[in-house]
Scaffold this active site. Sequence first.
Site, PDB file in Angstrom:
ATOM      1  N   ASP A  94       0.815  -1.213   0.000  1.00  0.00           N
ATOM      2  CA  ASP A  94       0.000   0.000   0.000  1.00  0.00           C
ATOM      3  C   ASP A  94       0.851   1.266   0.000  1.00  0.00           C
ATOM      4  O   ASP A  94       2.073   1.231   0.210  1.00  0.00           O
ATOM      5  CB  ASP A  94      -0.913   0.020   1.229  1.00  0.00           C
ATOM      6  CG  ASP A  94      -2.142  -0.859   1.053  1.00  0.00           C
ATOM      7  OD1 ASP A  94      -2.445  -1.242  -0.092  1.00  0.00           O
ATOM      8  OD2 ASP A  94      -2.805  -1.164   2.069  1.00  0.00           O
ATOM      9  N   LYS A 116      -3.624   3.553  -2.388  1.00  0.00           N
ATOM     10  CA  LYS A 116      -4.807   4.392  -2.537  1.00  0.00           C
ATOM     11  C   LYS A 116      -4.580   5.701  -1.792  1.00  0.00           C
ATOM     12  O   LYS A 116      -4.062   5.711  -0.684  1.00  0.00           O
ATOM     13  CB  LYS A 116      -6.053   3.708  -1.953  1.00  0.00           C
ATOM     14  CG  LYS A 116      -6.455   2.410  -2.627  1.00  0.00           C
ATOM     15  CD  LYS A 116      -7.733   1.885  -1.997  1.00  0.00           C
ATOM     16  CE  LYS A 116      -8.198   0.605  -2.656  1.00  0.00           C
ATOM     17  NZ  LYS A 116      -7.337  -0.531  -2.319  1.00  0.00           N
ATOM     18  N   MET A 229      -8.360   8.877   9.236  1.00  0.00           N
ATOM     19  CA  MET A 229      -8.661   9.476   7.927  1.00  0.00           C
ATOM     20  C   MET A 229      -9.592  10.674   8.064  1.00  0.00           C
ATOM     21  O   MET A 229     -10.537  10.841   7.296  1.00  0.00           O
ATOM     22  CB  MET A 229      -9.276   8.416   6.997  1.00  0.00           C
ATOM     23  CG  MET A 229      -8.366   7.222   6.753  1.00  0.00           C
ATOM     24  SD  MET A 229      -9.181   5.818   5.963  1.00  0.00           S
ATOM     25  CE  MET A 229     -10.117   5.135   7.353  1.00  0.00           C
TER      26      MET A 229
END
Length: 314
Positions: A94, A116, A229
Site C-alpha cells: 500500500d 490508494k 482518515m
Amino acid sequence: MRAPSKPRSPFASPDALRRGFSALARLGSARLGLSPRGRAGRVGEADDDAARVSRRGECRPGRVHLVGAGSGDVELLTLKAARLLAQADAVVYDRLVGEEVLALIPAGRERYYVGKASGHHSVSQDEIGALLVTLARQGKSVVRLKGGDPGVFGRMGEELAALAEADVPAEIVPGITAASAACASMGIPLTDRAHAQQLRFVTAQLCREGGAPDWQALARRDETLVFYMGLAKVEAICAGLRGAGLPDDWPIMLVANASLPEQAALTGTLADMPARLAETPLPSPCLIVVGSVVRMVEATPAGAVTARPEAFVS
C-alpha cells in the site's frame, strides 16, 4: 511404528532467540546499506542471515499473508512480518508502507504497488483481490503488506472474501495501528482509569449516503475517541461533538506521520482546534484523538524524544 517427533520451537533457547533477533537486525540494516552499527556493510553477509532465518519461516507457496507494516517506523515492525518479507516471492503493498520497510524485501522479488489516496485509487479493490488470487494460484508465496494493522480500516475483509471464494489459504499478521503509535509517540496512554475506561476507533470517511456518525453516542467523557482518515473533517468532528454535549474545552490532539522523524502534532480544544489547524496545517496521514487522556501530554516524561518540539503546538 515410529512415534512422531515433537515439534521444535524456532527459538528454542535464549541463545537461539538472540541469534534470531541479530539475524533480522543485520538483514534490515544491510537492505538499507548499513552494518548493524550503522557502517557500510556487505549485503552478502545479510543474505546468509536471511537464508538462515528463512529456513525457520512459514511463508508457504500458494498462500497469502495479510501483514501489517505498522505505523511506518521500521523498528516497530514485528519479527514475523520481517521474516515473511524476507521470504515472500511477491509483495503487494500500500501507499503508506515506508521505504525502510520495503527495503527489507530482497532484491529480485516481485513487487506490486496498489496504493490508494483520498479520491484516487491506483488499483481498484476488486483488482487487488484478483491479483492476490492470481499470484497464489501461480504457486507463489505472497505477502499483502498494509500500513498499520490490516484489520483496522484496511479493507482486509474484502480481500479475505476474494481469497475464500477462490479457495486460497490466508494468514493474518497484525501490526501496530496508528492509534497506538500516535499516543505512544506523544507519551500518553489510549486508556487510563482516571480518564477513559473505553476506547473507540472511528473512520471519518463517510462511505455511504447518510453515514454521518452518531454524535450523541460518541460524545462521552469516559472514553477515548480516535478518528482515522479525518484531517479534512476536523471542523465537522469538533462541531458534532460540541453539539452533542461535550464542552468547548474538551481536549483534542492531531498527530501526523506518527512514529516517523517528520511527526508533527497539535493539541487544543474542540472550540479552538479548527482555527489552530488553519494556522498550522498538518499533512496527511493524520490521526485525531479526542478525550481527557490528551491532557496527560503536558506532564508526560515519555513524549519528548519522538515528537519534534518545533512541530508541537500546545
